[in-house]
Motif scaffolding. Structure first.
Motif, PDB file in Angstrom:
ATOM      1  N   GLN A 123     -16.840  -6.612 -78.558  1.00 53.95           N
ATOM      2  CA  GLN A 123     -15.734  -7.151 -79.335  1.00 53.95           C
ATOM      3  C   GLN A 123     -15.954  -7.021 -80.846  1.00 53.95           C
ATOM      4  O   GLN A 123     -15.058  -7.333 -81.628  1.00 53.95           O
ATOM      5  CB  GLN A 123     -15.503  -8.619 -78.959  1.00 53.95           C
ATOM      6  N   LEU A 124     -17.132  -6.571 -81.235  1.00 60.02           N
ATOM      7  CA  LEU A 124     -17.381  -6.305 -82.657  1.00 60.02           C
ATOM      8  C   LEU A 124     -16.589  -5.078 -83.098  1.00 60.02           C
ATOM      9  O   LEU A 124     -16.265  -4.209 -82.287  1.00 60.02           O
ATOM     10  CB  LEU A 124     -18.865  -6.054 -82.903  1.00 60.02           C
ATOM     11  N   ASN A 125     -16.328  -4.989 -84.394  1.00 59.05           N
ATOM     12  CA  ASN A 125     -15.653  -3.784 -84.880  1.00 59.05           C
ATOM     13  C   ASN A 125     -16.612  -2.594 -84.769  1.00 59.05           C
ATOM     14  O   ASN A 125     -17.827  -2.765 -84.704  1.00 59.05           O
ATOM     15  CB  ASN A 125     -15.155  -3.979 -86.326  1.00 59.05           C
ATOM     16  N   PRO A 126     -16.076  -1.371 -84.720  1.00 58.34           N
ATOM     17  CA  PRO A 126     -16.919  -0.191 -84.483  1.00 58.34           C
ATOM     18  C   PRO A 126     -18.081  -0.042 -85.462  1.00 58.34           C
ATOM     19  O   PRO A 126     -19.181   0.361 -85.080  1.00 58.34           O
ATOM     20  CB  PRO A 126     -15.928   0.968 -84.606  1.00 58.34           C
ATOM     21  N   GLU A 127     -17.853  -0.378 -86.734  1.00 57.40           N
ATOM     22  CA  GLU A 127     -18.921  -0.247 -87.725  1.00 57.40           C
ATOM     23  C   GLU A 127     -20.086  -1.177 -87.409  1.00 57.40           C
ATOM     24  O   GLU A 127     -21.256  -0.784 -87.488  1.00 57.40           O
ATOM     25  CB  GLU A 127     -18.384  -0.540 -89.128  1.00 57.40           C
ATOM     26  N   LYS A 128     -19.780  -2.421 -87.020  1.00 58.14           N
ATOM     27  CA  LYS A 128     -20.822  -3.380 -86.667  1.00 58.14           C
ATOM     28  C   LYS A 128     -21.565  -2.924 -85.409  1.00 58.14           C
ATOM     29  O   LYS A 128     -22.782  -3.095 -85.304  1.00 58.14           O
ATOM     30  CB  LYS A 128     -20.220  -4.769 -86.447  1.00 58.14           C
ATOM     31  N   GLN A 129     -20.823  -2.366 -84.457  1.00 53.55           N
ATOM     32  CA  GLN A 129     -21.469  -1.875 -83.240  1.00 53.55           C
ATOM     33  C   GLN A 129     -22.438  -0.745 -83.559  1.00 53.55           C
ATOM     34  O   GLN A 129     -23.562  -0.694 -83.031  1.00 53.55           O
ATOM     35  CB  GLN A 129     -20.425  -1.403 -82.237  1.00 53.55           C
ATOM     36  N   ARG A 130     -22.025   0.174 -84.440  1.00 59.33           N
ATOM     37  CA  ARG A 130     -22.907   1.285 -84.818  1.00 59.33           C
ATOM     38  C   ARG A 130     -24.155   0.770 -85.533  1.00 59.33           C
ATOM     39  O   ARG A 130     -25.272   1.264 -85.309  1.00 59.33           O
ATOM     40  CB  ARG A 130     -22.147   2.282 -85.714  1.00 59.33           C
ATOM     41  N   GLU A 131     -23.966  -0.212 -86.407  1.00 52.30           N
ATOM     42  CA  GLU A 131     -25.095  -0.781 -87.144  1.00 52.30           C
ATOM     43  C   GLU A 131     -26.098  -1.408 -86.188  1.00 52.30           C
ATOM     44  O   GLU A 131     -27.315  -1.189 -86.306  1.00 52.30           O
ATOM     45  CB  GLU A 131     -24.573  -1.828 -88.130  1.00 52.30           C
ATOM     46  N   PHE A 132     -25.583  -2.171 -85.216  1.00 54.50           N
ATOM     47  CA  PHE A 132     -26.477  -2.808 -84.262  1.00 54.50           C
ATOM     48  C   PHE A 132     -27.224  -1.777 -83.419  1.00 54.50           C
ATOM     49  O   PHE A 132     -28.426  -1.880 -83.220  1.00 54.50           O
ATOM     50  CB  PHE A 132     -25.695  -3.745 -83.345  1.00 54.50           C
ATOM     51  N   ARG A 133     -26.515  -0.765 -82.948  1.00 58.36           N
ATOM     52  CA  ARG A 133     -27.157   0.247 -82.103  1.00 58.36           C
ATOM     53  C   ARG A 133     -28.260   0.993 -82.864  1.00 58.36           C
ATOM     54  O   ARG A 133     -29.304   1.318 -82.295  1.00 58.36           O
ATOM     55  CB  ARG A 133     -26.108   1.214 -81.564  1.00 58.36           C
ATOM     56  N   ALA A 134     -28.029   1.242 -84.147  1.00 59.47           N
ATOM     57  CA  ALA A 134     -29.046   1.917 -84.959  1.00 59.47           C
ATOM     58  C   ALA A 134     -30.288   1.032 -85.096  1.00 59.47           C
ATOM     59  O   ALA A 134     -31.423   1.520 -85.017  1.00 59.47           O
ATOM     60  CB  ALA A 134     -28.483   2.252 -86.333  1.00 59.47           C
ATOM     61  N   GLN A 135     -30.092  -0.270 -85.282  1.00 56.64           N
ATOM     62  CA  GLN A 135     -31.221  -1.191 -85.413  1.00 56.64           C
ATOM     63  C   GLN A 135     -32.003  -1.278 -84.100  1.00 56.64           C
ATOM     64  O   GLN A 135     -33.236  -1.281 -84.099  1.00 56.64           O
ATOM     65  CB  GLN A 135     -30.716  -2.582 -85.812  1.00 56.64           C
ATOM     66  N   ARG A 136     -31.283  -1.315 -82.989  1.00 57.99           N
ATOM     67  CA  ARG A 136     -31.971  -1.414 -81.702  1.00 57.99           C
ATOM     68  C   ARG A 136     -32.685  -0.105 -81.352  1.00 57.99           C
ATOM     69  O   ARG A 136     -33.766  -0.125 -80.770  1.00 57.99           O
ATOM     70  CB  ARG A 136     -30.983  -1.805 -80.591  1.00 57.99           C
ATOM     71  N   ARG A 137     -32.076   1.036 -81.723  1.00 58.58           N
ATOM     72  CA  ARG A 137     -32.743   2.318 -81.485  1.00 58.58           C
ATOM     73  C   ARG A 137     -34.075   2.386 -82.231  1.00 58.58           C
ATOM     74  O   ARG A 137     -35.066   2.898 -81.714  1.00 58.58           O
ATOM     75  CB  ARG A 137     -31.846   3.485 -81.910  1.00 58.58           C
ATOM     76  N   ALA A 138     -34.085   1.883 -83.467  1.00 63.69           N
ATOM     77  CA  ALA A 138     -35.321   1.888 -84.260  1.00 63.69           C
ATOM     78  C   ALA A 138     -36.396   1.043 -83.582  1.00 63.69           C
ATOM     79  O   ALA A 138     -37.577   1.404 -83.567  1.00 63.69           O
ATOM     80  CB  ALA A 138     -35.038   1.368 -85.667  1.00 63.69           C
ATOM     81  N   TYR A 139     -35.994  -0.086 -83.030  1.00 64.57           N
ATOM     82  CA  TYR A 139     -36.939  -0.953 -82.312  1.00 64.57           C
ATOM     83  C   TYR A 139     -37.481  -0.242 -81.080  1.00 64.57           C
ATOM     84  O   TYR A 139     -38.693  -0.213 -80.837  1.00 64.57           O
ATOM     85  CB  TYR A 139     -36.241  -2.251 -81.921  1.00 64.57           C
ATOM     86  N   HIS A 140     -36.593   0.357 -80.292  1.00 63.61           N
ATOM     87  CA  HIS A 140     -37.013   1.059 -79.083  1.00 63.61           C
ATOM     88  C   HIS A 140     -37.911   2.249 -79.407  1.00 63.61           C
ATOM     89  O   HIS A 140     -38.863   2.535 -78.672  1.00 63.61           O
ATOM     90  CB  HIS A 140     -35.784   1.528 -78.298  1.00 63.61           C
ATOM     91  N   GLU A 141     -37.611   2.937 -80.509  1.00 60.51           N
ATOM     92  CA  GLU A 141     -38.421   4.090 -80.891  1.00 60.51           C
ATOM     93  C   GLU A 141     -39.841   3.664 -81.240  1.00 60.51           C
ATOM     94  O   GLU A 141     -40.813   4.359 -80.896  1.00 60.51           O
ATOM     95  CB  GLU A 141     -37.783   4.821 -82.072  1.00 60.51           C
TER      96      GLU A 141
END
Length: 206
Positions: A123-141
């Motif tokens: 339900q977040l706007n697309p920009e917020k979703q992209r920001e979150f996914r980038a942060q989580r990808r960095a953690y997973h990496e």
């Protein structure tokens, strides 16, 4: 987030600079958990917190910002802890076990936050979703790098794709909110150790 010894959320001390935004986040978390993100209004949040809308908008641009920050602060804490573990003492197996256990324990300690966000992230706007996914990808990496290190040292199976390993493990972590109960037979530390043991067992060379 401030919590009591029993795991219940507590307000931040009034003397801290973060007291008001923490209070707003605690109230928002409680309301989102009780009635859902969509059915919770900004008016309800500020009324429950005992502040004005102006006070809320001083710290957060929208209800979306509240939802994003509820989990973003947990993720920031987990990334910091992972970095300390990844660069700390011990071999790859020891550090991977510690990292795997830690993310389970810290996810359980903030289970309302993580469950609410996983349920409402779309339900977040697309920009917020992209920001979150980038942060989580960095953690997973960063987590993935420890797995690679162990493979290169011959300690982990070389035929286990690191992407698959990380997706498999974190998929289990993200579902903790569907079954874990604080009053159940297993403590957060018990679950963390068992998750970590299973991960290491799956990576052990034949």
């Amino acid at each position: 987030m401030f919590r009591s010894s029993g795991g219940e959320p507590m307000a931040a001390p009034a003397t801290t600079a973060r007291a008001l935004p923490d209070r707003l986040l605690e109230v928002a978390t409680r309301l989102f958990a009780k009635q859902g993100f969509e059915r919770t209004s900004v008016a309800q949040i500020v009324e429950t917190a005992g502040v004005t809308k102006g006070a809320l908008y001083h710290y957060f641009d929208s209800k979306d910002d509240l939802l994003h920050e509820i989990y973003a602060r947990v993720l920031r804490m987990q990334r910091h802890r992972l970095e300390e573990i990844a660069t700390g003492a011990g071999g790859p197996a020891e550090r991977l076990h510690a990292a795997a256990s830690d993310v389970v324990v810290t996810s359980i300690a903030n289970l309302d936050d993580t469950t609410i966000f996983q349920r409402s992230m779309h339900q977040l706007n697309p920009e917020k979703q992209r920001e979150f996914r980038a942060q989580r990808r960095a953690y997973h990496e960063r987590f993935r790098e420890i797995v690679r290190e162990g493979q290169e040292a011959g300690l982990f199976r070389a035929d286990a794709p690191t992407d698959l390993t990380v997706h498999f493990f974190f998929g289990s972590v993200h579902h903790l909110g569907t079954w874990y109960r604080p009053d159940g037979p297993l403590s957060a530390a018990d679950v963390g150790n068992q998750f970590a043991d299973l991960l290491l067992a799956g990576l052990r060379p034949a």
